[in-house]
Design a protein around this motif. Structure first.
Motif, PDB file in Angstrom:
ATOM      1  N   ILE A 238       0.927  -1.351   0.005  1.00 18.53           N
ATOM      2  CA  ILE A 238      -0.041   0.053   0.123  1.00 18.53           C
ATOM      3  C   ILE A 238       0.887   1.297   0.079  1.00 18.53           C
ATOM      4  O   ILE A 238       0.564   2.137  -0.773  1.00 18.53           O
ATOM      5  CB  ILE A 238      -1.003  -0.235   1.108  1.00 18.53           C
ATOM      6  CG1 ILE A 238      -1.869  -1.216   1.024  1.00 18.53           C
ATOM      7  CG2 ILE A 238      -1.636   1.250   1.189  1.00 18.53           C
ATOM      8  CD1 ILE A 238      -3.017  -1.295   2.000  1.00 18.53           C
ATOM      9  N   PRO A 239       1.992   1.389   0.897  1.00 19.07           N
ATOM     10  CA  PRO A 239       2.385   2.839   0.667  1.00 19.07           C
ATOM     11  C   PRO A 239       3.582   2.637  -0.214  1.00 19.07           C
ATOM     12  O   PRO A 239       3.390   3.977  -0.992  1.00 19.07           O
ATOM     13  CB  PRO A 239       3.357   2.647   2.016  1.00 19.07           C
ATOM     14  CG  PRO A 239       2.879   1.636   3.024  1.00 19.07           C
ATOM     15  CD  PRO A 239       2.169   0.418   1.990  1.00 19.07           C
ATOM     16  N   GLN A 241       2.804   1.411  -3.510  1.00 15.79           N
ATOM     17  CA  GLN A 241       2.136   1.851  -4.671  1.00 15.79           C
ATOM     18  C   GLN A 241       1.563   3.174  -4.527  1.00 15.79           C
ATOM     19  O   GLN A 241       1.527   3.706  -5.944  1.00 15.79           O
ATOM     20  CB  GLN A 241       0.936   0.613  -4.530  1.00 15.79           C
ATOM     21  CG  GLN A 241      -0.336   0.905  -3.954  1.00 15.79           C
ATOM     22  CD  GLN A 241      -1.413   0.049  -4.502  1.00 15.79           C
ATOM     23  OE1 GLN A 241      -1.118  -1.068  -4.943  1.00 15.79           O
ATOM     24  NE2 GLN A 241      -2.484   0.516  -3.943  1.00 15.79           N
ATOM     25  N   THR A 242       1.198   3.788  -3.441  1.00 11.91           N
ATOM     26  CA  THR A 242       0.893   4.965  -3.448  1.00 11.91           C
ATOM     27  C   THR A 242       1.821   5.938  -4.070  1.00 11.91           C
ATOM     28  O   THR A 242       1.527   7.148  -4.623  1.00 11.91           O
ATOM     29  CB  THR A 242       0.420   5.538  -1.741  1.00 11.91           C
ATOM     30  OG1 THR A 242      -0.753   4.427  -1.542  1.00 11.91           O
ATOM     31  CG2 THR A 242      -0.272   6.650  -1.824  1.00 11.91           C
ATOM     32  N   ALA A 246       2.012   8.510  -7.234  1.00  9.02           N
ATOM     33  CA  ALA A 246       2.162  10.068  -7.068  1.00  9.02           C
ATOM     34  C   ALA A 246       3.272  10.244  -7.941  1.00  9.02           C
ATOM     35  O   ALA A 246       3.306  11.481  -8.783  1.00  9.02           O
ATOM     36  CB  ALA A 246       2.393  10.145  -5.779  1.00  9.02           C
TER      37      ALA A 246
END
Length: 418
Positions: A238-239, A241-242, A246
């Motif tokens: 999750i972190p 891929q975020t 971005a």
């Protein structure tokens, strides 16, 4: 006063800063000097310049420790002001000679700049602005390079982030700074999401840009079906891929901005008289040709020899001597952007110019490193460019090879022997 030009009514030393400028003024035929400080604002600079001009009723010479920047641009709009740029290292060494103790304050720097302009007129030459097109082109190509560097940093961050949880895109895409790569990551930021999507949807995205990349789609689709996740840990996925999404979005903005710069650069470059000369050089292309033209400019009197360009571009080696010892190094004090423009051009020319490829191979055979060989090639290219630039004639590879053959150049002799 020992100035080359006595047509000035006042001489000014200016020590610039971000918010204020310290000034030392000496009026012609006077010994006394006046010190003042003005804030860095268009209004303050205008009031000071106009006030001094009204007082001395004549031309003004200003010595300042730079050849471009806000204060220089502000002063150049006045027809009665001539800017004399002083190299920062030169002023620093002059300051060290005058103040061995190392003491330094802003007013003394302004006065030292004034002293250098008055006492060493042959060393301090006035700044002669290039044409409006040349100045515009020079700023555009430098700013474009900054955006390209930002794009490269974003690409490196994306690569590093993908290595932590989703390595397969690095195998599927060899170019990691393209719109296709960014759109793929935004649409499919992790392997599990990619595998849940229908094959036709993935293929449609991969084929969206067209061109040669379409041929790679079947192989990519097959690889996607066989791929397995590096990790299933959501606290990592999750972190990262975020972060990747971005960065990919920011990369798309940079790509579009660079495309806009390319359009403006091409519009100005193609409208300039010497564009055909720089475009004819092997390896220049749409990026390097404008950079080289901006480096030399349109004023043919600016450089009187190829050696002057080689020195200006930082390509000429420097020999230092002390007693019985001597050593050679490259020039440290030069425009790094200009030097890199010539070096990048020389590197590109190896594959596009017959004689340049041979020359590079000879340099490597002598044991020189890649960078040393490219710098030597750039040094040689400048002499050719200078001739083309001065005569206004485009480069012709066949004519140059013919000239080399007539002179019995070792470049062609060695190739024949091989």
């Amino acid at each position: 006063m020992n100035t080359k030009n006595d047509n000035f009514s006042a001489y000014v030393g200016l020590d610039w800063a971000d918010k204020k400028h310290d000034i030392c003024v000496q009026v012609k035929d006077e010994e006394s000097r006046a010190f003042s400080v003005i804030s860095h604002s268009p209004e303050s600079i205008h009031d000071w310049v106009e006030g001094l001009h009204k007082k001395v009723k004549g031309n003004i010479a200003v010595a300042v420790e730079l050849n471009k920047g806000p204060i220089v641009y502000a002063l150049q709009k006045y027809s009665f002001v001539t800017v004399y740029p002083i190299h920062g290292l030169t002023l620093a060494r002059y300051r060290q000679a005058m103040f061995p103790s190392g003491s330094k304050d802003d007013p003394s720097d302004a006065e030292l700049a004034l002293d250098m302009m008055l006492n060493y007129p042959k060393k301090i030459t006035p700044l002669k602005p290039s044409s409006e097109k040349t100045r515009t082109l020079a700023l555009l190509v430098e700013q474009r390079r900054l955006l390209v560097d930002d794009k490269r940093r974003h690409a490196n961050r994306i690569i590093n982030a993908l290595k932590q949880y989703y390595t397969q895109p690095l195998e599927w895409f060899s170019h990691r700074d393209t719109e296709l790569f960014c759109n793929f990551l935004i649409k499919f930021p992790n392997l599990n999401e990619l595998k849940r999507v229908r094959t036709n949807t993935v293929a449609k995205l991969l084929n969206s840009r067209g061109g040669p990349t379409v041929k790679k789609t079947p192989k990519r689709i097959a690889s996607i079906k066989e791929a397995i996740p590096l990790t299933n840990d959501e606290s990592l996925i999750i972190p990262y891929q975020t972060f990747v999404i971005a960065l990919a979005k920011q990369m798309l903005v940079l790509i579009n901005n660079i495309r806009e710069y390319d359009s403006q650069i091409n519009s100005i470059f193609t409208s300039m008289d010497d564009a055909s000369i720089f475009a004819s050089l092997p390896g220049t292309g749409p990026c390097l040709a404008p950079r080289l033209l901006a480096a030399l400019g349109e004023d043919k009197s600016r450089f009187s020899s190829a050696q002057e360009i080689q020195n200006y571009a930082g390509l000429s080696p420097v020999t230092e001597r002390s007693g019985q010892k001597s050593w050679v190094h490259w020039r440290w004090q030069c425009s790094k952007f200009v030097r890199q423009s010539f070096i990048e051009w020389a590197s590109k020319s190896v594959a596009q110019s017959y004689w340049a490829g041979i020359y590079y191979a000879q340099q490597k055979a002598k044991g020189n490193s890649h960078q040393s060989a490219i710098r030597a090639l750039a040094y040689k290219w400048v002499r050719i460019l200078f001739r083309c630039w001065k005569t206004g004639k485009a480069y012709d590879e066949s004519k140059y090879l013919k000239a080399l053959k007539e002179k019995g150049s070792p470049l062609l002799v060695v190739e024949k022997a091989c």
